[in-house]
Design a protein around this motif. Structure first.
Motif, PDB file in Angstrom:
ATOM      1  N   VAL A 158       0.856  -1.177   0.000  1.00  0.00           N
ATOM      2  CA  VAL A 158       0.000   0.000   0.000  1.00  0.00           C
ATOM      3  C   VAL A 158       0.897   1.234   0.000  1.00  0.00           C
ATOM      4  CG1 VAL A 158      -1.801   1.285   1.205  1.00  0.00           C
ATOM      5  CG2 VAL A 158      -1.760  -1.215   1.345  1.00  0.00           C
ATOM      6  N   ILE A 159       0.783   2.035  -1.049  1.00  0.00           N
ATOM      7  CA  ILE A 159       1.454   3.339  -1.103  1.00  0.00           C
ATOM      8  C   ILE A 159       0.318   4.347  -1.122  1.00  0.00           C
ATOM      9  CG2 ILE A 159       3.143   4.791  -2.265  1.00  0.00           C
ATOM     10  CD1 ILE A 159       4.264   2.080  -1.304  1.00  0.00           C
ATOM     11  N   ASN A 160       0.029   4.940   0.009  1.00  0.00           N
ATOM     12  CA  ASN A 160      -1.235   5.639   0.177  1.00  0.00           C
ATOM     13  C   ASN A 160      -1.163   7.096  -0.287  1.00  0.00           C
ATOM     14  OD1 ASN A 160      -3.979   5.766   0.960  1.00  0.00           O
ATOM     15  ND2 ASN A 160      -3.565   4.472   2.735  1.00  0.00           N
ATOM     16  N   THR A 161      -2.266   7.807  -0.096  1.00  0.00           N
ATOM     17  CA  THR A 161      -2.445   9.163  -0.611  1.00  0.00           C
ATOM     18  C   THR A 161      -1.271  10.075  -0.257  1.00  0.00           C
ATOM     19  OG1 THR A 161      -4.827   8.892  -0.302  1.00  0.00           O
ATOM     20  CG2 THR A 161      -4.017  11.136  -0.610  1.00  0.00           C
ATOM     21  N   ARG A 162      -0.713  10.715  -1.279  1.00  0.00           N
ATOM     22  CA  ARG A 162       0.373  11.700  -1.155  1.00  0.00           C
ATOM     23  C   ARG A 162       1.674  11.124  -0.590  1.00  0.00           C
ATOM     24  NH1 ARG A 162      -0.771  17.044  -2.060  1.00  0.00           N
ATOM     25  NH2 ARG A 162      -2.990  17.620  -2.221  1.00  0.00           N
ATOM     26  N   ALA A 163       1.800   9.834  -0.493  1.00  0.00           N
ATOM     27  CA  ALA A 163       3.078   9.262  -0.056  1.00  0.00           C
ATOM     28  C   ALA A 163       4.148   9.529  -1.118  1.00  0.00           C
ATOM     29  CB  ALA A 163       2.943   7.772   0.193  1.00  0.00           C
ATOM     30  N   LEU A 164       5.363   9.813  -0.662  1.00  0.00           N
ATOM     31  CA  LEU A 164       6.483  10.079  -1.565  1.00  0.00           C
ATOM     32  C   LEU A 164       7.546   9.001  -1.387  1.00  0.00           C
ATOM     33  CD1 LEU A 164       8.296  11.718  -3.478  1.00  0.00           C
ATOM     34  CD2 LEU A 164       8.926  13.156  -1.519  1.00  0.00           C
ATOM     35  N   ILE A 165       7.807   8.275  -2.468  1.00  0.00           N
ATOM     36  CA  ILE A 165       8.857   7.253  -2.497  1.00  0.00           C
ATOM     37  C   ILE A 165       9.954   7.800  -3.399  1.00  0.00           C
ATOM     38  CG2 ILE A 165       9.400   4.830  -2.889  1.00  0.00           C
ATOM     39  CD1 ILE A 165       7.126   5.277  -0.868  1.00  0.00           C
ATOM     40  N   GLU A 166      11.019   8.294  -2.800  1.00  0.00           N
ATOM     41  CA  GLU A 166      12.049   8.984  -3.573  1.00  0.00           C
ATOM     42  C   GLU A 166      12.949   8.005  -4.335  1.00  0.00           C
ATOM     43  OE1 GLU A 166      13.274  11.307  -5.001  1.00  0.00           O
ATOM     44  OE2 GLU A 166      12.282  13.111  -4.292  1.00  0.00           O
ATOM     45  N   GLY A 200      15.558   5.549  -5.812  1.00  0.00           N
ATOM     46  CA  GLY A 200      16.351   4.445  -5.288  1.00  0.00           C
ATOM     47  C   GLY A 200      15.800   3.744  -4.069  1.00  0.00           C
ATOM     48  N   CYS A 201      14.578   4.082  -3.650  1.00  0.00           N
ATOM     49  CA  CYS A 201      13.994   3.395  -2.496  1.00  0.00           C
ATOM     50  C   CYS A 201      13.524   2.002  -2.890  1.00  0.00           C
ATOM     51  CB  CYS A 201      12.806   4.187  -1.942  1.00  0.00           C
ATOM     52  SG  CYS A 201      13.258   5.709  -1.100  1.00  0.00           S
ATOM     53  N   HIS A 202      13.593   1.088  -1.939  1.00  0.00           N
ATOM     54  CA  HIS A 202      13.117  -0.275  -2.174  1.00  0.00           C
ATOM     55  C   HIS A 202      12.097  -0.628  -1.089  1.00  0.00           C
ATOM     56  CE1 HIS A 202      15.965  -0.968  -5.355  1.00  0.00           C
ATOM     57  NE2 HIS A 202      16.928  -0.514  -4.577  1.00  0.00           N
ATOM     58  N   VAL A 203      10.849  -0.716  -1.498  1.00  0.00           N
ATOM     59  CA  VAL A 203       9.758  -1.088  -0.614  1.00  0.00           C
ATOM     60  C   VAL A 203       9.448  -2.555  -0.880  1.00  0.00           C
ATOM     61  CG1 VAL A 203       7.353  -0.628   0.000  1.00  0.00           C
ATOM     62  CG2 VAL A 203       8.856   1.269  -0.650  1.00  0.00           C
ATOM     63  N   MET A 204       9.708  -3.411   0.075  1.00  0.00           N
ATOM     64  CA  MET A 204       9.584  -4.845  -0.143  1.00  0.00           C
ATOM     65  C   MET A 204       8.140  -5.309   0.049  1.00  0.00           C
ATOM     66  SD  MET A 204      13.229  -6.146   1.422  1.00  0.00           S
ATOM     67  CE  MET A 204      14.768  -5.440   0.810  1.00  0.00           C
ATOM     68  N   ASP A 205       7.903  -6.608  -0.022  1.00  0.00           N
ATOM     69  CA  ASP A 205       6.549  -7.156  -0.041  1.00  0.00           C
ATOM     70  C   ASP A 205       5.772  -6.830   1.236  1.00  0.00           C
ATOM     71  OD1 ASP A 205       7.374  -8.256  -2.415  1.00  0.00           O
ATOM     72  OD2 ASP A 205       7.543 -10.314  -1.638  1.00  0.00           O
ATOM     73  N   HIS A 206       4.455  -6.617   1.079  1.00  0.00           N
ATOM     74  CA  HIS A 206       3.484  -6.508   2.183  1.00  0.00           C
ATOM     75  C   HIS A 206       3.728  -5.287   3.077  1.00  0.00           C
ATOM     76  CE1 HIS A 206       2.932 -10.549   0.756  1.00  0.00           C
ATOM     77  NE2 HIS A 206       4.079 -10.942   1.256  1.00  0.00           N
ATOM     78  N   VAL A 207       4.276  -4.231   2.510  1.00  0.00           N
ATOM     79  CA  VAL A 207       4.558  -3.000   3.249  1.00  0.00           C
ATOM     80  C   VAL A 207       3.396  -2.029   3.087  1.00  0.00           C
ATOM     81  CG1 VAL A 207       6.053  -0.946   3.296  1.00  0.00           C
ATOM     82  CG2 VAL A 207       7.067  -3.244   3.131  1.00  0.00           C
ATOM     83  N   ASN A 208       3.164  -1.202   4.105  1.00  0.00           N
ATOM     84  CA  ASN A 208       2.201  -0.108   4.030  1.00  0.00           C
ATOM     85  C   ASN A 208       2.923   1.203   4.301  1.00  0.00           C
ATOM     86  OD1 ASN A 208       0.145   1.850   4.619  1.00  0.00           O
ATOM     87  ND2 ASN A 208      -1.272   0.218   5.147  1.00  0.00           N
ATOM     88  N   VAL A 209       2.941   2.085   3.298  1.00  0.00           N
ATOM     89  CA  VAL A 209       3.452   3.446   3.467  1.00  0.00           C
ATOM     90  C   VAL A 209       2.235   4.357   3.494  1.00  0.00           C
ATOM     91  CG1 VAL A 209       4.929   5.263   2.547  1.00  0.00           C
ATOM     92  CG2 VAL A 209       5.595   2.859   2.265  1.00  0.00           C
ATOM     93  N   SER A 210       1.948   4.929   4.652  1.00  0.00           N
ATOM     94  CA  SER A 210       0.677   5.608   4.871  1.00  0.00           C
ATOM     95  C   SER A 210       0.657   7.020   4.282  1.00  0.00           C
ATOM     96  CB  SER A 210       0.381   5.664   6.372  1.00  0.00           C
ATOM     97  OG  SER A 210       0.276   4.366   6.909  1.00  0.00           O
ATOM     98  N   THR A 211      -0.478   7.677   4.461  1.00  0.00           N
ATOM     99  CA  THR A 211      -0.727   8.974   3.846  1.00  0.00           C
ATOM    100  C   THR A 211       0.325  10.008   4.220  1.00  0.00           C
ATOM    101  OG1 THR A 211      -2.187   9.479   5.691  1.00  0.00           O
ATOM    102  CG2 THR A 211      -3.223   8.638   3.709  1.00  0.00           C
TER     103      THR A 211
END
Length: 212
Positions: free
Chosen positions: A125-133, A135-146
């Motif tokens: 879940v990459i939620n509303t207005r989340a910023l993934i800059e 070279g970032c690595h978001v692995m399985d089953h992660v939640n990055v909140s609003t």
């Protein structure tokens, strides 16, 4: 057009429906392990409480709309074990670099940003207005909140949860199944299975189990 079944008839499903590409996916109903069969949610019926309630299961595509990472993983694994197809739901307002990658069964919310060289694993879940800059690595089953910010080259390991409004400094690692509280400012690595809160973020709890 593909027929879609959503797992989870709760608040998260509302966001999924709002961001769904309705030109390519026809919503048919929900699987929900709490709500009774036949009840209406956002104009669509609960079809049953398990995948076994669905006839001709291979005629559908699926999306798991459960906010809790551990429970979402359980359902994701159930569907993958049966070789069922899971879709991504990416809001039309999201900004995704051509040089970013997204796995399977992910939600990318309104105005979320995935910049150059970033990667998102499965069932995230990459939620509303989340910023993934970059070279970032978001692995399985992660939640990055609003409204959370992951600065350059951050790693979020499997099952980690990043709360709303959190800022994570660049080149840091959030360990597997760690939880970062809302509004935290993370200035050093977070160990697996820990909870951190505050400015700067400090550990308040450690456990060998996945958080609830």
């Amino acid at each position: 057009m593909k027929n879609l079944i959503i797992v989870g008839a709760g608040g998260y499903a509302k966001s999924v429906l709002d961001s769904l590409d309705h030109m390519n996916f026809r919503m048919m109903g929900y699987i929900d392990d709490v709500k009774p069969r036949g009840i209406d949610h956002q104009g669509f019926p609960v079809l049953g409480n398990s995948i076994d309630c669905i006839e001709n299961i291979n005629e559908y595509v699926y999306f798991v709309a459960i906010g809790n990472n551990a429970k979402r993983k359980v359902w994701f694994d159930k569907l993958k074990k049966r070789n069922l197809s899971l879709i991504n739901v990416i809001d039309k307002s999201a900004l995704v670099s051509h040089a970013a990658s997204i796995g399977e069964g992910c939600f990318i919310g309104k105005l979320a940003i995935l910049n150059h060289g970033s990667s998102v694993g499965d069932n995230c879940v990459i939620n509303t207005r989340a910023l993934i800059e970059h070279g970032c690595h978001v692995m399985d089953h992660v939640n990055v909140s609003t409204n959370a910010t992951l600065n350059g080259d951050v790693i979020c390991e499997e099952g980690s949860f990043v709360g709303s409004g959190t800022v994570i400094n660049g080149q840091l690692t959030i360990g597997s199944w760690a939880l970062v509280g809302s509004g935290a400012v993370v200035v050093k690595d977070v160990k697996p299975h820990t909870t951190v809160v505050g400015v700067p973020a400090k550990e308040i709890r450690s456990t060998n189990h996945k958080y609830n």
